[in-house]
Design a protein around this motif. Sequence first.
Motif, PDB file in Angstrom:
ATOM      1  N   LEU A  27       0.821  -1.203   0.000  1.00  0.00           N
ATOM      2  CA  LEU A  27       0.000   0.000   0.000  1.00  0.00           C
ATOM      3  C   LEU A  27       0.858   1.258   0.000  1.00  0.00           C
ATOM      4  O   LEU A  27       0.463   2.289  -0.556  1.00  0.00           O
ATOM      5  CB  LEU A  27      -0.928   0.003   1.213  1.00  0.00           C
ATOM      6  CG  LEU A  27      -2.163  -0.887   1.105  1.00  0.00           C
ATOM      7  CD1 LEU A  27      -2.905  -0.945   2.430  1.00  0.00           C
ATOM      8  CD2 LEU A  27      -3.094  -0.370   0.009  1.00  0.00           C
TER       9      LEU A  27
ATOM     10  N   ASP B 202       1.660   2.244  -3.520  1.00  0.00           N
ATOM     11  CA  ASP B 202       0.499   2.863  -4.164  1.00  0.00           C
ATOM     12  C   ASP B 202       0.273   4.280  -3.645  1.00  0.00           C
ATOM     13  O   ASP B 202       0.025   5.218  -4.412  1.00  0.00           O
ATOM     14  CB  ASP B 202      -0.755   2.026  -3.914  1.00  0.00           C
ATOM     15  CG  ASP B 202      -0.708   0.672  -4.606  1.00  0.00           C
ATOM     16  OD1 ASP B 202       0.164   0.485  -5.482  1.00  0.00           O
ATOM     17  OD2 ASP B 202      -1.539  -0.188  -4.275  1.00  0.00           O
TER      18      ASP B 202
ATOM     19  N   LEU C 138       0.215   7.926  -5.680  1.00  0.00           N
ATOM     20  CA  LEU C 138      -0.946   8.822  -5.672  1.00  0.00           C
ATOM     21  C   LEU C 138      -0.600  10.170  -5.042  1.00  0.00           C
ATOM     22  O   LEU C 138      -1.058  11.223  -5.508  1.00  0.00           O
ATOM     23  CB  LEU C 138      -2.106   8.166  -4.922  1.00  0.00           C
ATOM     24  CG  LEU C 138      -2.753   6.962  -5.633  1.00  0.00           C
ATOM     25  CD1 LEU C 138      -3.706   6.249  -4.697  1.00  0.00           C
ATOM     26  CD2 LEU C 138      -3.465   7.409  -6.905  1.00  0.00           C
TER      27      LEU C 138
END
Length: 349
Positions: free
Chosen positions: A246, A249, A253
Amino acid sequence: MPGSPDSTAESAEQLVDSRRGKLHPAVARVREAVRAALRELPADTTVLVACSGGADSLALAAAIAFEAPKLRLRAGAVIVDHGLQADSAHAAAIAADQCRSLGLDPVEVRAVEVGSEGGPEGAARAARYDALRAAADQFGADVVLLAHTRDDQAETVLLGLARGSGARSLAGMAPVAGLLRRPLLEVPRASTAAACIASGLRPWHDPHNDDPQYRRVRVRHEVLPVLEEALGPGVTEALARTAGLLRADADALDALAADLAETAVRRTDDEVLCDIGMLEAEPEAIRTRALRQAALEAGCHATDLTAGHVAAIDAFVTGWRGQRWIDLPQGVRAMRRGGFIHLKPRVTG
């Protein structure tokens, strides 16, 4: 109780498994993690380890004491005395003596005053990190090592999940965050305890680690054991691995959101302006991150700004029905006017 200053570690060369003539695997694992985290640092870099005297930080201190000369680094320790227990000064002094016995230099105890903002855990963490940064400034350290383990990472993920947090919170603790580094995030807590035993070190056991008033303690002693029993072994490792996935990711972002904020968000002398036309063309995951950053720039604290607050700001972009304003933490008010979201301190009195 803390170990006495006379209970020093055996020399590194003596830390062997007598049955196999090899370095104890737990000691080797901690050292390897430290070596991997620091090997790219320039020679003569000063590194400080935050040592509470507990097993995790004491094992980390022993590892950096061994690895630093090989990497041509200067290694010291900072012991933060939170003053939350009657014998905290004594425990801090014992930890400092053990760090000195390992060969670390400089070694300093820093007493702090823990406030109340953010709850007991958050306030203690804030005071501790302030003290560590101050020590780094004093000693010219470029790196401060923290002893969070794989188990700590798994607990952090569960706590974030319980709060209904987004990917950044579920990504757990970062291995590198500014001057802070966490080399043991892939090392289980059992290895640090075993490394201390093998090294002849006597860790201090913080009674707060058994106090169920703290959410992390309840996760550690009640939640994770139930998950392991119900789902089988490996839950802690899987949670820590999920955090790593995570994090990648979330980093991507966040980078896209930062690029968006460069053009869609601007600060004036008294407010932060968000361009609605630019924001509404972006995916929600990027848009809401940019809005969160705008709210932080306007004065909201990250610990108090919730996903609900950000969703309410986002409604000015995607669900505009004439809302007048929304009030955010730290006295910040958000409103839509003239194609922009305005975030500024609300007028009182």
